[in-house]
Scaffold this motif. Structure first.
Motif, PDB file in Angstrom:
ATOM      1  N   PRO A   1      39.096  15.564   6.678  1.00 51.98           N
ATOM      2  CA  PRO A   1      38.026  16.558   6.798  1.00 51.98           C
ATOM      3  C   PRO A   1      36.802  16.179   5.948  1.00 51.98           C
ATOM      4  CG  PRO A   1      40.045  17.548   5.880  1.00 51.98           C
ATOM      5  CD  PRO A   1      40.293  16.090   6.056  1.00 51.98           C
ATOM      6  N   ASP A   2      35.630  16.372   6.505  1.00 53.02           N
ATOM      7  CA  ASP A   2      34.357  16.119   5.809  1.00 53.02           C
ATOM      8  C   ASP A   2      34.329  14.775   5.077  1.00 53.02           C
ATOM      9  OD1 ASP A   2      33.446  18.677   6.638  1.00 53.02           O
ATOM     10  OD2 ASP A   2      34.528  19.581   4.958  1.00 53.02           O
ATOM     11  N   PRO A   3      34.541  13.654   5.793  1.00 50.29           N
ATOM     12  CA  PRO A   3      34.579  12.355   5.116  1.00 50.29           C
ATOM     13  C   PRO A   3      33.217  11.957   4.552  1.00 50.29           C
ATOM     14  CG  PRO A   3      34.583  12.059   7.490  1.00 50.29           C
ATOM     15  CD  PRO A   3      34.694  13.540   7.233  1.00 50.29           C
ATOM     16  N   THR A   4      33.274  11.192   3.469  1.00 46.53           N
ATOM     17  CA  THR A   4      32.063  10.640   2.858  1.00 46.53           C
ATOM     18  C   THR A   4      32.149   9.122   2.917  1.00 46.53           C
ATOM     19  OG1 THR A   4      33.069  10.646   0.668  1.00 46.53           O
ATOM     20  CG2 THR A   4      31.773  12.606   1.292  1.00 46.53           C
TER      21      THR A   4
ATOM     22  N   THR B   1      28.857  12.768   8.440  1.00 49.21           N
ATOM     23  CA  THR B   1      28.155  13.591   9.426  1.00 49.21           C
ATOM     24  C   THR B   1      26.743  13.853   8.901  1.00 49.21           C
ATOM     25  OG1 THR B   1      30.213  14.630  10.140  1.00 49.21           O
ATOM     26  CG2 THR B   1      28.162  15.764  10.702  1.00 49.21           C
ATOM     27  N   GLY B   2      25.760  13.483   9.687  1.00 44.58           N
ATOM     28  CA  GLY B   2      24.358  13.603   9.281  1.00 44.58           C
ATOM     29  C   GLY B   2      23.790  12.318   8.708  1.00 44.58           C
ATOM     30  N   MET B   3      24.633  11.326   8.492  1.00 45.49           N
ATOM     31  CA  MET B   3      24.217  10.074   7.873  1.00 45.49           C
ATOM     32  C   MET B   3      23.433   9.196   8.840  1.00 45.49           C
ATOM     33  SD  MET B   3      26.606   7.248   5.989  1.00 45.49           S
ATOM     34  CE  MET B   3      26.814   8.339   4.580  1.00 45.49           C
ATOM     35  N   GLU B   4      22.368   8.593   8.336  1.00 43.25           N
ATOM     36  CA  GLU B   4      21.587   7.621   9.099  1.00 43.25           C
ATOM     37  C   GLU B   4      22.345   6.295   9.078  1.00 43.25           C
ATOM     38  OE1 GLU B   4      16.960   6.773   9.380  1.00 43.25           O
ATOM     39  OE2 GLU B   4      17.812   6.046   7.494  1.00 43.25           O
TER      40      GLU B   4
END
Length: 148
Positions: free
Chosen positions: A70-73, A87-90
């Motif tokens: 969940p919510d990986p970085t 998510t949201g990463m360029e």
């Protein structure tokens, strides 16, 4: 009868404008794309590609499909994206037009590896698909993404 004819004449330019807009969309990499894993043939994410003020293309992951956690970085990244949410990463930066339906000179990030590759892209199948390649030295891998 005359009123119907006049209405049709007024509607014709609008219909033609709609067709032109649809054709323009398929001649550009801008839009939303389903990233397909070449090994499993399953969708991994949705990437939205847009044009910057300087005319280059960049792309962000707007949705992860079945993430491994969940919510990986991007814990393996070593640049400004380190430890940022995927998510949201360029992931696509600085792609410049290189002829009709081709772009290069940019980079693409593979977040699960934290590696940045030199990249090029090309629209294929009439703009319905985008072939995206990433290279380090002479070793290249490519994926075909589907337009949404």
């Amino acid at each position: 009868m005359r009123k119907t004819f006049t209405t049709l004449l007024l509607a014709l330019p609008l219909a033609l404008a709609g067709v032109s807009a649809a054709q323009a969309d398929t001649a550009s990499a801008e839009g939303r794309w389903r990233q397909i894993d070449p090994d499993t043939q399953r969708a991994k994410s949705i990437v939205e590609i847009s044009r910057s003020g300087n005319g280059t293309l960049h792309g962000r992951i707007v949705e992860l499909i079945n993430p491994s956690r969940p919510d990986p970085t991007c814990d393996k990244c070593s640049d400004d994206r380190k430890d940022q949410p995927i998510t949201g990463m360029e992931i696509i930066r600085g792609m410049r037009a290189d002829g009709a339906n081709k772009w290069n000179g940019g980079t693409i990030l593979k977040p699960d590896e934290g590696k940045v590759y030199k990249s090029k892209m090309e629209l294929i199948e009439g703009g319905a698909k985008l072939q995206v390649s990433g290279c380090i030295a002479f070793i290249c891998k490519s994926q075909v993404w589907e337009r949404l």
